[in-house]
Design an enzyme around this catalytic site. Structure first.
Site, PDB file in Angstrom:
ATOM      1  N   GLU A  43      22.981 -28.254  -8.809  1.00 31.86           N
ATOM      2  CA  GLU A  43      22.852 -27.047  -8.004  1.00 31.86           C
ATOM      3  C   GLU A  43      21.514 -27.036  -7.276  1.00 31.86           C
ATOM      4  O   GLU A  43      20.504 -27.484  -7.799  1.00 31.86           O
ATOM      5  CB  GLU A  43      22.988 -25.805  -8.899  1.00 31.86           C
ATOM      6  CG  GLU A  43      24.405 -25.679  -9.437  1.00 31.86           C
ATOM      7  CD  GLU A  43      24.615 -24.501 -10.368  1.00 31.86           C
ATOM      8  OE1 GLU A  43      25.700 -23.924 -10.325  1.00 31.86           O
ATOM      9  OE2 GLU A  43      23.703 -24.160 -11.139  1.00 31.86           O
ATOM     10  N   CYS A  98      15.122 -24.455  -3.435  1.00 34.69           N
ATOM     11  CA  CYS A  98      14.851 -24.777  -4.827  1.00 34.69           C
ATOM     12  C   CYS A  98      15.736 -25.963  -5.196  1.00 34.69           C
ATOM     13  O   CYS A  98      16.961 -25.876  -5.163  1.00 34.69           O
ATOM     14  CB  CYS A  98      15.155 -23.565  -5.702  1.00 34.69           C
ATOM     15  SG  CYS A  98      14.945 -23.881  -7.456  1.00 34.69           S
ATOM     16  N   CYS A 142      18.711 -31.622 -18.268  1.00 29.55           N
ATOM     17  CA  CYS A 142      17.274 -31.696 -18.550  1.00 29.55           C
ATOM     18  C   CYS A 142      17.089 -32.023 -20.027  1.00 29.55           C
ATOM     19  O   CYS A 142      17.841 -31.548 -20.877  1.00 29.55           O
ATOM     20  CB  CYS A 142      16.600 -30.357 -18.237  1.00 29.55           C
ATOM     21  SG  CYS A 142      14.801 -30.391 -18.420  1.00 29.55           S
ATOM     22  N   CYS A 145      13.974 -26.249 -23.413  1.00 29.78           N
ATOM     23  CA  CYS A 145      13.246 -24.995 -23.610  1.00 29.78           C
ATOM     24  C   CYS A 145      14.247 -23.948 -24.097  1.00 29.78           C
ATOM     25  O   CYS A 145      15.372 -23.860 -23.580  1.00 29.78           O
ATOM     26  CB  CYS A 145      12.572 -24.560 -22.319  1.00 29.78           C
ATOM     27  SG  CYS A 145      11.394 -25.799 -21.733  1.00 29.78           S
ATOM     28  N   CYS A 186      16.300 -21.605 -21.588  1.00 26.36           N
ATOM     29  CA  CYS A 186      16.776 -22.149 -20.313  1.00 26.36           C
ATOM     30  C   CYS A 186      18.168 -22.757 -20.476  1.00 26.36           C
ATOM     31  O   CYS A 186      18.396 -23.587 -21.354  1.00 26.36           O
ATOM     32  CB  CYS A 186      15.796 -23.213 -19.806  1.00 26.36           C
ATOM     33  SG  CYS A 186      16.330 -23.983 -18.267  1.00 26.36           S
ATOM     34  N   SER A 189       7.039 -27.835 -10.298  1.00 32.40           N
ATOM     35  CA  SER A 189       6.922 -27.047 -11.523  1.00 32.40           C
ATOM     36  C   SER A 189       7.239 -27.931 -12.720  1.00 32.40           C
ATOM     37  O   SER A 189       8.250 -28.626 -12.745  1.00 32.40           O
ATOM     38  CB  SER A 189       7.894 -25.869 -11.459  1.00 32.40           C
ATOM     39  OG  SER A 189       7.853 -25.135 -12.668  1.00 32.40           O
ATOM     40  N   SER A 212       4.595 -24.583 -16.476  1.00 27.73           N
ATOM     41  CA  SER A 212       5.366 -23.622 -17.268  1.00 27.73           C
ATOM     42  C   SER A 212       4.696 -23.491 -18.629  1.00 27.73           C
ATOM     43  O   SER A 212       4.901 -24.308 -19.515  1.00 27.73           O
ATOM     44  CB  SER A 212       6.799 -24.134 -17.438  1.00 27.73           C
ATOM     45  OG  SER A 212       7.462 -24.096 -16.201  1.00 27.73           O
ATOM     46  N   LEU A 213       3.905 -22.451 -18.792  1.00 29.12           N
ATOM     47  CA  LEU A 213       3.105 -22.308 -20.012  1.00 29.12           C
ATOM     48  C   LEU A 213       3.879 -21.552 -21.099  1.00 29.12           C
ATOM     49  O   LEU A 213       4.105 -22.062 -22.179  1.00 29.12           O
ATOM     50  CB  LEU A 213       1.793 -21.597 -19.672  1.00 29.12           C
ATOM     51  CG  LEU A 213       0.657 -21.840 -20.645  1.00 29.12           C
ATOM     52  CD1 LEU A 213       0.242 -23.305 -20.641  1.00 29.12           C
ATOM     53  CD2 LEU A 213      -0.536 -20.947 -20.316  1.00 29.12           C
ATOM     54  N   ASN A 251      15.535 -14.079 -17.377  1.00 29.71           N
ATOM     55  CA  ASN A 251      16.883 -13.860 -16.867  1.00 29.71           C
ATOM     56  C   ASN A 251      17.825 -14.104 -18.026  1.00 29.71           C
ATOM     57  O   ASN A 251      17.947 -15.219 -18.506  1.00 29.71           O
ATOM     58  CB  ASN A 251      17.182 -14.827 -15.727  1.00 29.71           C
ATOM     59  CG  ASN A 251      16.346 -14.500 -14.510  1.00 29.71           C
ATOM     60  OD1 ASN A 251      16.301 -13.358 -14.075  1.00 29.71           O
ATOM     61  ND2 ASN A 251      15.656 -15.493 -13.981  1.00 29.71           N
ATOM     62  N   CYS A 301      16.212 -18.310 -12.034  1.00 29.38           N
ATOM     63  CA  CYS A 301      15.525 -19.281 -12.884  1.00 29.38           C
ATOM     64  C   CYS A 301      16.234 -19.432 -14.220  1.00 29.38           C
ATOM     65  O   CYS A 301      16.545 -18.438 -14.869  1.00 29.38           O
ATOM     66  CB  CYS A 301      14.112 -18.818 -13.210  1.00 29.38           C
ATOM     67  SG  CYS A 301      13.105 -18.596 -11.770  1.00 29.38           S
TER      68      CYS A 301
HETATM   69  N1  SAH Z   1      11.382 -28.208 -15.595  1.00 32.18           N
HETATM   70  C1  SAH Z   1      10.490 -27.498 -14.722  1.00 32.18           C
HETATM   71  C2  SAH Z   1      11.209 -26.790 -13.593  1.00 32.18           C
HETATM   72  C3  SAH Z   1      12.356 -25.905 -13.995  1.00 32.18           C
HETATM   73  S1  SAH Z   1      12.568 -24.244 -13.944  1.00 32.18           S
HETATM   74  C4  SAH Z   1       9.681 -26.512 -15.514  1.00 32.18           C
HETATM   75  O1  SAH Z   1       9.998 -26.263 -16.665  1.00 32.18           O
HETATM   76  O2  SAH Z   1       8.697 -26.002 -14.985  1.00 32.18           O
HETATM   77  C5  SAH Z   1      11.452 -23.225 -13.228  1.00 32.18           C
HETATM   78  C6  SAH Z   1      10.976 -22.109 -14.168  1.00 32.18           C
HETATM   79  O3  SAH Z   1      12.019 -21.232 -14.644  1.00 32.18           O
HETATM   80  C7  SAH Z   1      10.293 -22.664 -15.392  1.00 32.18           C
HETATM   81  O4  SAH Z   1       9.062 -22.028 -15.560  1.00 32.18           O
HETATM   82  C8  SAH Z   1      11.263 -22.294 -16.490  1.00 32.18           C
HETATM   83  O5  SAH Z   1      10.648 -22.238 -17.736  1.00 32.18           O
HETATM   84  C9  SAH Z   1      11.780 -20.957 -16.005  1.00 32.18           C
HETATM   85  N2  SAH Z   1      12.984 -20.510 -16.718  1.00 32.18           N
HETATM   86  C10 SAH Z   1      13.872 -21.259 -17.404  1.00 32.18           C
HETATM   87  N3  SAH Z   1      14.833 -20.478 -17.936  1.00 32.18           N
HETATM   88  C11 SAH Z   1      14.556 -19.218 -17.566  1.00 32.18           C
HETATM   89  C12 SAH Z   1      15.203 -17.962 -17.792  1.00 32.18           C
HETATM   90  N4  SAH Z   1      16.336 -17.868 -18.489  1.00 32.18           N
HETATM   91  N5  SAH Z   1      14.644 -16.871 -17.238  1.00 32.18           N
HETATM   92  C13 SAH Z   1      13.517 -16.953 -16.521  1.00 32.18           C
HETATM   93  N6  SAH Z   1      12.887 -18.104 -16.255  1.00 32.18           N
HETATM   94  C14 SAH Z   1      13.390 -19.228 -16.786  1.00 32.18           C
END
Ligand code: SAH
Length: 365
Positions: free
Chosen positions: A102, A115, A122, A126, A129, A203, A226-227, A302, A345
């Protein structure tokens, strides 16, 4: 159906869609054509969005015929396009092997933004996600990454517009380093879309060796990390790769990261109700980021089926942001876009379409 059961692809004809300009020149020379035609072809593909050799009218007929017989230009194929009430548009794209990814277009934020995905699935897993739930299926090639931008720009009539690219779709860009960087070089070429690295944001969860390598790139995108947590234990639980590349090491790399004038590192922080959204978390975040030139992007979760966390109430989000702002940090709260079409996201996931053509054929037997 897989994208190209085309005989040229099947015969392994070189794919110009995977090549940067120098490689295209070499491919032409290999077929005894002058290298300079590569510049014309590059501009057809990227600047004009033409991938049919026959339409490349500044090339001779003989050349076009030879190219069409021996080379090809692969592109991701749009299989579905969904537009949210807020104008965000999600594209489901199919790759040559039938895998699907996507890509999302987000209008006016304030610029137009694409985006883009860097992997099918992946490996980072996390906890909040959805893409992580898929696991890693495979890396995208450079052509597949650059191809998303090419296809979206064409579909949306934005080839000549200025747009931003965020590598925030499916996948971890620093876990697919070489292909991601090559794609950025292909997109940067002035004969094509000429996307400046200042318009690109990468990111990452912080794959440390790749992050250190990124610090030496001549063509360097903006960096977002992404902290999501303020202690090692908390981050270990939310972002499993932290067990290998810990919070302190990531922050140390961020501190050393070369920044152009007026540029800042973005720290993304997903807010999870009752998990990392307390005033103490906010104050710890202030202390951690104290001496880094940065801004913080708070992302209220989200929510989605299959994700066991909740979004904090608005008052909690405001309080968190306020503590950071009062301590002098730049802070923004990410507005969720495209939630009604699951384009926000962490909501990118392709279900039921991840079988290889062979597996699908087997399933039909
Ligand atoms: N792998 C990369 C890019 C992916 S996503 C990364 O982790 O940075 C971009 C952002 O969306 C990341 O900060 C990720 O942690 C965040 N994200 C993932 N799932 C999410 C969710 N359910 N709600 C809000 N943000 C989310």
């Amino acid at each position: 159906m897989p994208n190209v059961p085309n005989s040229l692809a099947a015969r392994g004809a070189p794919d110009l869609g995977e090549m940067d300009l120098a490689e295209m020149e070499a491919a032409l020379q290999q077929r005894s054509h002058p290298a300079f035609h590569a510049r014309q072809i590059y501009s057809w593909i990227y600047a004009k969005g033409v991938t049919d050799f026959d339409q490349m009218t500044d090339l001779s007929r003989a050349l076009r015929a030879d190219l069409a017989q021996h080379l090809r230009i692969g592109s991701p194929k749009v299989v579905q396009r969904e537009t949210s009430t807020d104008g965000t548009t999600k594209f489901l794209l199919e790759l040559e092997d039938g895998r699907r990814i996507e890509s999302v277009f987000i209008p006016d934020t304030p610029a137009q933004t694409f985006c883009v995905s860097t992997q099918v699935g992946c490996a980072m897993k996390c906890g909040f996600c959805l893409t992580g739930k898929m696991g890693l299926i495979r890396n995208l090639s450079a052509g597949e990454i650059a191809g998303q931008v090419r296809v979206l720009a064409s579909e949306l009539g934005l080839r000549t517009a200025k747009f931003n690219i965020v590598l925030m779709g499916m996948g971890e860009p620093l876990h697919n380093y070489d292909n991601t960087m090559k794609a950025l070089r292909m997109l940067n070429d002035e004969r094509g879309l000429a996307v400046s690295p200042r318009r690109v944001t990468l990111s990452t969860v912080g794959v440390l060796p790749a992050l250190e390598r990124l610090a030496t790139e001549p063509l360097m995108p903006n960096l977002a990390i992404s902290l999501h947590a303020t202690t090692e234990d908390q981050r270990d639980a939310l972002v499993p790769v932290n067990r290998k590349y810990g919070l302190q090491d990531i922050l140390e790399a961020a501190r050393k990261f070369p920044l152009k004038r007026r540029n800042r590192i973005t720290f993304e922080y997903v807010l999870l109700r009752g998990v990392n959204d307390t005033p103490e978390d906010a104050r710890r975040l202030v202390r951690l980021l104290g001496n880094i030139r940065c801004k913080v992007n708070l992302i209220p979760l989200n929510e989605a089926a299959g994700i066991s966390f909740e979004r904090p109430p608005d008052a909690r989000i405001d309080k968190f942001a306020e503590i950071l702002a009062n301590a002098g940090l730049r802070v923004s709260v990410r507005k969720s876009r495209g939630r009604d079409i699951r384009a926000a996201c962490g909501q990118l996931i392709v279900e039921g379409a991840q079988k290889s053509p062979a597996q699908r054929a087997a399933a039909l037997l």
